[in-house]
Design an enzyme around this catalytic site. Sequence first.
Site, short mmCIF file in Angstrom:
data_model
loop_
_atom_site.label_atom_id
_atom_site.label_comp_id
_atom_site.label_asym_id
_atom_site.label_seq_id
_atom_site.Cartn_x
_atom_site.Cartn_y
_atom_site.Cartn_z
N TYR A 155 -15.11 17.36 43.18
CA TYR A 155 -14.02 18.00 43.93
C TYR A 155 -12.85 18.34 43.00
O TYR A 155 -12.33 19.47 43.01
CB TYR A 155 -13.55 17.08 45.05
CG TYR A 155 -12.50 17.69 45.95
CD1 TYR A 155 -12.86 18.49 47.03
CD2 TYR A 155 -11.14 17.46 45.73
CE1 TYR A 155 -11.90 19.06 47.86
CE2 TYR A 155 -10.18 18.02 46.55
CZ TYR A 155 -10.56 18.81 47.61
OH TYR A 155 -9.60 19.37 48.43
N SER B 193 -5.60 22.41 46.00
CA SER B 193 -5.36 20.99 46.32
C SER B 193 -4.41 20.42 45.29
O SER B 193 -4.31 20.93 44.16
CB SER B 193 -6.69 20.22 46.29
OG SER B 193 -6.47 18.82 46.29
#
Length: 271
Positions: free
Chosen positions: A169, A156
């Site tokens: 996350y 990401s």
Amino acid sequence: MASTDLHSLSGQAAIVTGSSSGIGAAVALELARAGADVVVNYHGDENGAQATVDEIAAMGRRSFKVKADVGKEADVIAMFDEAEAQLGPVDIVVSNSGLQKDASLTDMTIEDWNLVINTNLTGAFLVGREAVRRFRKKGRREAVSRSLGKLIFDSSVHQTIPWAFHVNYAASKGGLKLLMESIAQEVSSEGIRVNAVGPGAIATDINRMEREKAGGLDAMLALIPYGRVGDPVDVGRVVAFLASDASDYIVGQTIFVDGGMTLHPSFKGNG
């Protein structure tokens, strides 16, 4: 020797974790479009997994679905065993499974933390470790690829951009960056290529509510210099490239697929 079409994945078998929908499904489809046979892994969405399998089969490629929790060692091993039993040696592994469980730091429970870390980071470790073991067992197949194996992680932009209210996350993706790079450093001399993609804002179910709420899309676009939200296929095409001999000299890299989000556009004209 391998195909003269460096982008071809013909004769190769792939596993894509979390490929019942979204980015994972797009990755599975693009690998199949390039010629690979594909194992579609899912955890909860069996119907979505079957839909991915059906699309791959319509391309004339072999595919089947397998249920596995990537955070569980026994599930991961069983998934690879089934892949080899049905498709033969595995050449390409895409560790895509991931989830979010958002909260502010002081409201985040240890269960929220552990759930995300277990899937996003521990799961990537388990899948990556098993992939390397199977690549070594398989040996080189120069008729289909110059590499002994291709391992690709779905990371990401938040492996590099901090993300308040999403610390679990962001920590999982920051850890994934060094997991990928450390594995690459360890095994690249064997001919195993390890890389990652780093998606930015991609139109999937995970951010649908954010995109569809009042002002949500505009707020998202303000972070994307290129001016559009990405589509899952944007990521799928890059993964297919990284799995091919066309990228044979790319090792230990994260390719950001983000429309420029990692350029930190809020600093444009400031500072």
